[in-house]
Write an enzyme that holds these catalytic residues in place. Structure first.
Site: not given
Length: 306
Positions: A5, A8, A28, A102, A286
């Site tokens: 996989g 993430y 994958e 997952g 900045h």
């Protein structure tokens, strides 16, 4: 280490393992790495997080069989089959394998069936108020039952679950509320980080065509940012996708140093319906990394400095 996989979790652990000196192989099932990512960001991530590291990969293949090994004695064996033909294509031997395909909801054996609640792959259907429905298609509200977090499968992130929980309580208390999942940010904690809010560019194109509006795109670059350069982290971009007709921000995708922190400003803009015209006139400190976003917002209205 083989990682099954490349989403993430797989990407984050490849970052960790290679930093600790391991070689990594991704396995994958889909034809491309990082299949859920915005394609432009995924291509940049492949160049920045994979290509220059001891990582190789196999795509369009299933890990059909994983045989555990014994550390120091016997390797882990992984048989791979073609995702389309289901024919054996390769057998890989590695020191360790990580399954990062997952998660599944832990909703079995809760007695949901006795209440007439049907699930899909374990996921419970809910409406925008987090009220449980009897089924995903044309389901009816189950009185007095709400479901939040991974169990409803809407967005499997901790902060999304928290937002859904707060929303559910608001609705229980009679204060109507709905979570805008398009405004919930997500992040991949690699080096550099990846973060996003809203749909991918590919999904935005489809949505614009379907709903009849024009998609705009603007980009800020970390290589033009003084603080990023001072940190030695000049690689990366911030991509803003917006509705040209209304000016509202639809999605933002960032890859670069501290992307996970930078995305919050964008999430707030999506949630509040802020336009690129308004954002382009907001002053950013900045020198800071958030000026990458300032460049993208100004570029959206033809005011880009670089």
């Amino acid at each position: 280490v083989a990682i099954i996989g490349s989403g993430y979790i797989g990407l984050e652990f490849s970052d960790v393992y290679t930093a600790l000196g391991s070689e990594v192989t991704f396995i994958e099932a889909l034809p491309m790495l990082m299949p859920t990512f915005d394609r432009e960001i995924a291509k940049m991530a492949e160049r920045m997080l994979i290509r220059d590291r001891p990582i190789d990969y196999r795509t369009n293949v299933f890990a059909s069989e994983v045989t555990p090994g014994i550390p120091g004695e016997k390797p882990v064996t992984i048989k791979m089959i073609d995702a389309n033909t289901k024919e054996h294509v390769e057998t890989l031997e590695v020191d360790a394998a990580m399954v990062a395909t997952g998660r599944v909801p832990n909703t079995a054996n809760m007695g949901l069936e006795s209440m007439g609640i049907e699930t899909q792959r374990g996921f419970v259907a809910v409406n925008e108020k987090m009220q449980v429905l009897t089924k995903h298609e044309d389901g009816e509200v189950v009185p007095g039952v709400w479901c939040i977090g991974d169990a409803n499968g809407k967005m499997m992130l901790a902060h999304a679950a928290s937002a859904q929980g707060i929303s559910a309580i608001e609705n229980i208390a009679g204060r109507e509320h709905a979570v805008d999942h398009d405004a919930i940010p997500a992040a991949c904690f690699t080096h550099p980080e990846i973060a996003m809010v809203g749909p991918t560019e590919e999904q935005c194109i489809e949505r614009a065509e379907k709903e009849g509006w024009t998609l705009g795109k603007s980009q800020g670059n970390f290589r033009a940012n003084s603080k990023a350069l001072a940190e030695g982290e000049g690689n990366g971009i911030a991509k803003v996708l917006f509705n040209k007709d209304t000016g509202k921000v639809v999605a933002v995708h960032i890859i670069g140093i501290h992307a996970a922190d930078l995305i919050q400003e964008c999430s707030n803009a999506v949630a509040a319906g802020t336009t690129v015209q308004e954002l382009s006139m907001m002053v950013h400190t900045h020198p800071t990394l958030c000026e990458v976003l300032d460049e993208a917002f100004k570029g959206a209205v033809g005011m880009s400095s670089h």
